[in-house]
Design a protein around this motif. Sequence first.
Motif, mmCIF file in Angstrom:
data_model
loop_
_atom_site.group_PDB
_atom_site.id
_atom_site.type_symbol
_atom_site.label_atom_id
_atom_site.label_comp_id
_atom_site.label_asym_id
_atom_site.label_seq_id
_atom_site.Cartn_x
_atom_site.Cartn_y
_atom_site.Cartn_z
ATOM 1 N N MET A 143 0.852 -1.194 0.000
ATOM 2 C CA MET A 143 0.000 0.000 0.000
ATOM 3 C C MET A 143 0.891 1.249 0.000
ATOM 4 N N SER A 144 0.541 2.171 -0.838
ATOM 5 C CA SER A 144 1.365 3.379 -0.856
ATOM 6 C C SER A 144 0.795 4.379 0.140
ATOM 7 N N ALA A 145 1.660 4.899 0.911
ATOM 8 C CA ALA A 145 1.229 5.865 1.907
ATOM 9 C C ALA A 145 1.764 7.234 1.527
ATOM 10 N N HIS B 196 9.289 -2.767 24.651
ATOM 11 C CA HIS B 196 10.168 -3.814 25.171
ATOM 12 C C HIS B 196 11.640 -3.544 24.905
ATOM 13 N N GLY B 197 12.039 -2.312 25.004
ATOM 14 C CA GLY B 197 13.426 -1.985 24.722
ATOM 15 C C GLY B 197 13.451 -0.681 23.959
ATOM 16 N N VAL B 198 14.373 -0.578 23.045
ATOM 17 C CA VAL B 198 14.488 0.673 22.300
ATOM 18 C C VAL B 198 14.134 0.450 20.835
ATOM 19 N N LEU B 199 12.906 0.239 20.580
ATOM 20 C CA LEU B 199 12.409 0.112 19.215
ATOM 21 C C LEU B 199 11.682 1.404 18.858
ATOM 22 N N ARG B 200 11.972 1.898 17.673
ATOM 23 C CA ARG B 200 11.272 3.099 17.231
ATOM 24 C C ARG B 200 10.421 2.735 16.031
ATOM 25 N N VAL B 201 9.155 3.066 16.089
ATOM 26 C CA VAL B 201 8.264 2.792 14.967
ATOM 27 C C VAL B 201 7.648 4.106 14.539
ATOM 28 N N VAL B 202 7.806 4.447 13.268
ATOM 29 C CA VAL B 202 7.187 5.655 12.737
ATOM 30 C C VAL B 202 5.849 5.251 12.136
ATOM 31 N N LEU B 203 4.793 5.811 12.691
ATOM 32 C CA LEU B 203 3.451 5.420 12.270
ATOM 33 C C LEU B 203 2.831 6.523 11.421
ATOM 34 N N GLU B 204 2.238 6.122 10.327
ATOM 35 C CA GLU B 204 1.513 7.053 9.478
ATOM 36 C C GLU B 204 0.023 6.791 9.713
ATOM 37 N N LEU B 205 -0.662 7.803 10.211
ATOM 38 C CA LEU B 205 -2.033 7.583 10.659
ATOM 39 C C LEU B 205 -3.041 8.359 9.826
ATOM 40 N N ASP B 206 -4.172 7.729 9.634
ATOM 41 C CA ASP B 206 -5.332 8.440 9.100
ATOM 42 C C ASP B 206 -6.379 8.355 10.190
ATOM 43 N N GLY B 207 -6.568 9.441 10.912
ATOM 44 C CA GLY B 207 -7.389 9.358 12.104
ATOM 45 C C GLY B 207 -6.674 8.484 13.110
ATOM 46 N N GLU B 208 -7.291 7.360 13.457
ATOM 47 C CA GLU B 208 -6.593 6.456 14.358
ATOM 48 C C GLU B 208 -6.175 5.177 13.638
ATOM 49 N N THR B 209 -6.416 5.118 12.350
ATOM 50 C CA THR B 209 -6.083 3.923 11.590
ATOM 51 C C THR B 209 -4.657 4.020 11.058
ATOM 52 N N ILE B 210 -3.944 2.930 11.132
ATOM 53 C CA ILE B 210 -2.549 2.950 10.693
ATOM 54 C C ILE B 210 -2.468 2.645 9.206
ATOM 55 N N ILE C 16 -6.678 -9.614 16.270
ATOM 56 C CA ILE C 16 -5.673 -8.547 16.142
ATOM 57 C C ILE C 16 -4.379 -9.169 15.611
ATOM 58 N N GLY C 17 -3.746 -8.461 14.694
ATOM 59 C CA GLY C 17 -2.455 -8.931 14.173
ATOM 60 C C GLY C 17 -2.556 -10.273 13.484
ATOM 61 N N THR C 18 -3.616 -10.448 12.687
ATOM 62 C CA THR C 18 -3.832 -11.746 12.063
ATOM 63 C C THR C 18 -2.876 -11.962 10.901
ATOM 64 N N GLY D 178 -3.771 -1.085 8.823
ATOM 65 C CA GLY D 178 -5.235 -1.042 8.899
ATOM 66 C C GLY D 178 -5.780 -1.192 10.308
ATOM 67 N N ALA D 179 -4.876 -1.406 11.277
ATOM 68 C CA ALA D 179 -5.348 -1.554 12.669
ATOM 69 C C ALA D 179 -5.333 -0.201 13.371
ATOM 70 N N LEU D 180 -5.662 -0.204 14.639
ATOM 71 C CA LEU D 180 -5.682 1.035 15.412
ATOM 72 C C LEU D 180 -4.383 1.182 16.205
ATOM 73 N N VAL D 181 -4.153 2.408 16.703
ATOM 74 C CA VAL D 181 -2.884 2.684 17.381
ATOM 75 C C VAL D 181 -2.669 1.750 18.574
ATOM 76 N N ALA D 182 -3.734 1.531 19.344
ATOM 77 C CA ALA D 182 -3.586 0.690 20.537
ATOM 78 C C ALA D 182 -3.181 -0.733 20.164
ATOM 79 N N ASP D 183 -3.549 -1.172 18.955
ATOM 80 C CA ASP D 183 -3.221 -2.535 18.549
ATOM 81 C C ASP D 183 -1.739 -2.712 18.224
#
Lengths: 177, 393
Positions: free
Chosen positions: B1-3, B22-36, B205-207, B371-376
């Motif tokens: 998917m192109s973001a 769980h340590g020092v992981l950095r994840v850059v999230l691109e959100l549309d509303g609350e959807t990733i 979640i995370g299927t 396609g999941a939510l931030v909390a997921d």
Amino acid sequence: MNRDELTQKEKEVLDALKEQFGDSISGHERTFGQLSIFVENNLIFNIAQFLKDNEKCGFETVSDICGVDWIDCSEMRYEIVYVFYSFRNNTRVLIRTTLPDVNEPKIRSIQPLYPGADWLEREVYDMLGIVFEGHPDLRRILTPEGFEDWPHRKDFPLTYEMPHFSHNKNKPPEIIK
Amino acid sequence: MSAVASEKTMTINLGPQHPATHGVLRVVLELDGETIIKATPHLGYLHTGIEKTAESKLYYKVIPMTDRMDYLSPMSNNLGFVLAVEKLLGIEVPEKVKFARVLLSEITRLNSHIVWLGTHALDVGAMSMLLYTFRERELIMDVYEAVSGQRMMSTYFRIGGLAYDLPLDFDEKIKKILKIFPEKLKDYERLLSKNRIWIKRLTGIGTLTAEEALDLSLTGPLLRSTGVNYDVRKAQPYSGYEKFDFDVPLGKNGDCYDRYLIRIEEMRQSLKIIKQALDGMPEGPYCADVPGVVLPPKPKVLTEMEALIYHFKIITEGFKVPAGSYYQAIESPKGELGFYMVSDGSAKPYRMRVRPPSFINLQALEPMVRGALVADVITCIGSIDIVLGEVDR
């Protein structure tokens, strides 16, 4: 079992590969009960595809990609070892290929076939500077942004420290090797 | 998917200093509303160059470094390394060593899974679980301390055997675990399995499908949750695992809830193996008799000249390993842990490559959270079960 004797499945895989690629399969060895097949580097993509699609092989996944720097060897410089695993046949095969000592060593990426090779190839690029052609996102993965050297090359010293900034504007920072 | 970053999307940064990564992981999230729309992990904050450092060390000095990769399962990491080197050296270890190694590897699996359960529950919001699981973890730490003197970085396995013989109160400590753990596992399940919030946060979640999992080279509980029956202990047994009777739990849906069930069941199976190993523990020496590779016992060093010379030579010069290469895979709690050792015939490894299960499993994060939510995202990171020490090495 004799060390040098191939199992039925390994023999099938090897024969199928030899039939398809002929002389490009430059040899094989079975050491400690593990089969390694030596191949030409320009055909790695086709071989990976064959290993995945051929019924006799059926290697669904690439477990690992490892780069080795053979700095003192005259015929080659880098060796790349692909560890393929077939869940169907419970067979593991090491595909080994070599790259010459050139400024920018290149090999074709197998990421389009095996998406799991994505980060593995990025790591080999990051550590050894081997460019995987056709990789969609070949960035450094473990070293920090702006890092310029290739740490796993044997000519990279162990105690090397890259200066991050220098107060001396006129002189370039000296590298302590 | 192109973001494509547009007015509609927002980019936020998760980590690197975030307790739920769980340590020092950095994840850059691109959100549309609350959807990733897109998640890009950035690694390397804990990169210490273990593979490079190993090239400058004698073989036996590499063992403590393997502990520090996956610090929740030090014994498994030791096992992978020593098995690879033993294969190159052609050493066959005594039966007792095999049994002790299997037993301690399974204790390690309990350790890793129980910490996972506590922290994962903490991420999802069930805070009290962490306190319960860490209480039970003390029993495992006691075993570590009894055998090696250290609670976390045990460094107990040696090339050719174990560092010392098993302590006298070893049986007693293991029996305590065998008695207490089954009850506690029931308690955990009573607290979580049918808990409405737990089910809501984890089911669906995370299927991942089996094809996706195979394509992404996943291993361990993550792969087995999709229904693929692959466990290195069964597929290509090492260290005498073929003698033990245990099942490999499989999932159906490939979601976070299945992974939870699998890990709980794996703990039960580990207890089963531990019981068998303890009951069948043979008598015998705690290391192979290979002069020049395995350190001679201390009483001999103090009384016999040859033993003293060997001791001195092993410590100062190490031992030469015949040229060759070998890929040793073991089933660590997180998945397939591989050690690809290349030797050029000297006393130091020419190249040591680690196939870290967490690193490769972490690739699944992006397809899991799309396609999941931030909390997921937090749930997914938790259910992959990463240890950043191993991801970055």
